[in-house]
Structure formats: structure tokens, C-alpha cells
Design an enzyme around this catalytic site. Structure first.
Site, PDB file in Angstrom:
ATOM      1  N   ASP A   7       0.862  -1.217   0.231  1.00  0.00           N
ATOM      2  CA  ASP A   7       0.021  -0.108   0.063  1.00  0.00           C
ATOM      3  C   ASP A   7       0.981   1.137  -0.023  1.00  0.00           C
ATOM      4  OD1 ASP A   7      -2.822   1.242   0.304  1.00  0.00           O
ATOM      5  OD2 ASP A   7      -1.862   1.956   1.901  1.00  0.00           O
ATOM      6  N   GLU A   9       0.802   5.876   0.351  1.00  0.00           N
ATOM      7  CA  GLU A   9       0.225   7.114   0.304  1.00  0.00           C
ATOM      8  C   GLU A   9       0.845   8.170  -0.233  1.00  0.00           C
ATOM      9  OE1 GLU A   9      -2.510   6.966   1.814  1.00  0.00           O
ATOM     10  OE2 GLU A   9      -2.371   5.215   3.040  1.00  0.00           O
ATOM     11  N   HIS A 153      -5.500   6.884   7.299  1.00  0.00           N
ATOM     12  CA  HIS A 153      -4.961   5.829   6.255  1.00  0.00           C
ATOM     13  C   HIS A 153      -3.434   5.922   6.643  1.00  0.00           C
ATOM     14  CE1 HIS A 153      -8.066   5.826   2.717  1.00  0.00           C
ATOM     15  NE2 HIS A 153      -8.573   6.329   4.165  1.00  0.00           N
TER      16      HIS A 153
END
Length: 236
Positions: A7, A9, A153
Site C-alpha cells: 500500500d 500514500e 490511512h
């Protein structure tokens, strides 16, 4: 099989407008089991973070000032994902940003797909749950994955959640006999870990219990005038 749940950001949503990575998080699975190995790094993007990205990640420009740039961690990152199946949610987004960073860092074969096979869990979820919300939060709720600690997040946090979601989403796929690539030694190791008794253990009754059992059968036989079934079976 080795898999890496990934993942990221970013400073904003559009890589074409020069937005950059600010965090990468990876979790390793081997044979669908978490190994405990992770890769995680915050990154200095050399540009401001959009307000929307700050709101969902809680990451500020000031926090990233002393963090490494992507070129500083690219070798370690590639060593972690090389040869694995990389699993990401809405993989096109993550892969697009990583490919842009690889090209900017001057890496040969500057595409993630040149290093690893990529699997998109969003595509899997849409196939399994057509017409439903398939965000990470929605899948956590649907599949019983606890995400109560996800207030913001975060790449490593979300990679761990996605690992649980992926395993639940694909439950059963790794257990078909013809698809199992484990060696007999690995199967025995898994069995031991799961406390499976490969060979049943026989416990024999001690003499005292056998004597009590015989006395009980004798009493039943007398009360039933010789009709005790168990005594007849013992005599055969």
C-alpha cells in the site's frame, strides 16, 4: 508462493500532475501465512502535500522534511518485492506512482510489472461482489476484519488490513490437493504448528478401571438374567 501486500500514500491523487509517494508499506506472506517481515518507509516528496491527502493520512509536510527520498530506499524496496506476487487494492493507482518514482530514480526496467506479478484485490472484490461498495473499509466490514483502529490511512496499517482481507476474500483457493505446492516436510511442519495429530495416540485403560468395568458388566448380567450384550461381545 511468496506474496507481498503493498500500500502507498501520496501527496495527491494524480501522478500525471507530479504528485509523489510519501509512504510505502509492505507485508510478506509465504504460503498464505504472514512471515512477520515488512518493509516500511516515509518519503520526502520534495513538494507540498494536498490538503485532502493531509486530511486522510495525518502526515504533514514538516514531518517528511528529514525523511529519505525514494532514490535512497529504492534498492531495499526492490529487493523486498523482487520475484513476489505483489497484491494491492486498486493496484493501478499504487503501481502508477511506483513506476513514476522508479523512472525518476533512473532504475532500469522501470516498471513494477517487470519485477513482480501484480494482483488487484479491488478487481477481485468487484468480481465477487458486483454492484457493492468494495473499498478497504467496506471489505473489512463484510469479511469480518477488525479495522476499528484505522482512524487515518497509513501504508503499513492498510497493508496489514489488506492482507487479512485478501486471505478472507480468497479463502479456500490454496487448499486444493492438485494446487498444493508444499513438500511433505512442509506439510508435516504445518500439521505440527496447527497441533494436528498425524498418528492417533491410543490410551489403554489401567487394570483398576478394567476390573471395575468387568464388575459392572457382571452386575448387569445378573440383573438381566444373562442378557448382557457386552459380556457376549467380550466372549467372542
Amino acid at each position: 508462493m511468496r506474496q507481498v501486500i503493498l500500500d502507498t500514500e501520496t501527496t495527491g491523487l494524480e501522478v500525471q500532475r507530479g504528485h509523489r509517494l510519501i509512504e510505502i508499506g509492505c507485508v510478506e506472506l509465504v504460503q498464505r501465512r504472514a512471515t512477520g517481515r515488512t518493509f516500511h518507509s516515509y518519503l520526502n516528496p520534495d513538494r507540498a502535500i494536498d490538503e485532502g491527502a493531509r486530511a486522510v493520512t495525518g502526515i504533514s509536510d514538516e514531518f517528511l522534511l528529514d525523511k529519505p527520498r525514494f532514490r535512497d530506499i529504492v534498492v531495499e524496496f526492490l529487493e523486498f518485492i523482487d520475484g513476489a506476487e505483489v497484491i494491492a487494492h486498486n493496484a493501478t493507482f499504487d503501481v502508477g506512482f511506483i513506476d513514476a518514482e522508479l523512472a525518476r530514480a533512473g532504475v532500469e526496467n522501470a516498471r513494477l510489472a517487470d519485477r513482480a506479478r501484480v494482483l488487484d484485490t479491488l478487481a477481485l472484490a468487484r468480481e465477487k461482489y458486483p454492484g457493492q461498495r468494495n473499498s478497504l473499509d467496506a471489505l473489512c466490514k463484510r469479511l469480518g476484519v477488525d479495522n476499528s483502529h484505522r482512524e487515518m490511512h497509513g501504508a503499513l496499517l492498510d497493508a496489514n488490513l489488506l492482507a487479512d482481507v485478501y486471505l478472507a476474500l480468497t479463502a479456500g483457493q490454496g487448499h486444493l490437493g492438485f494446487a498444493d505446492e508444499r513438500t511433505p516436510a512442509e506439510v508435516r511442519a504445518v500439521a505440527a504448528e496447527m497441533q494436528i495429530l498425524v498418528r492417533p495416540r491410543v490410551l489403554r485403560a489401567p487394570d483398576a478401571e478394567l476390573a471395575l468395568h468387568a464388575a459392572r458388566l457382571e452386575a448387569i448380567d445378573k440383573a438381566s438374567r444373562g442378557a448382557c450384550v457386552w459380556k457376549r461381545l467380550d466372549a467372542q
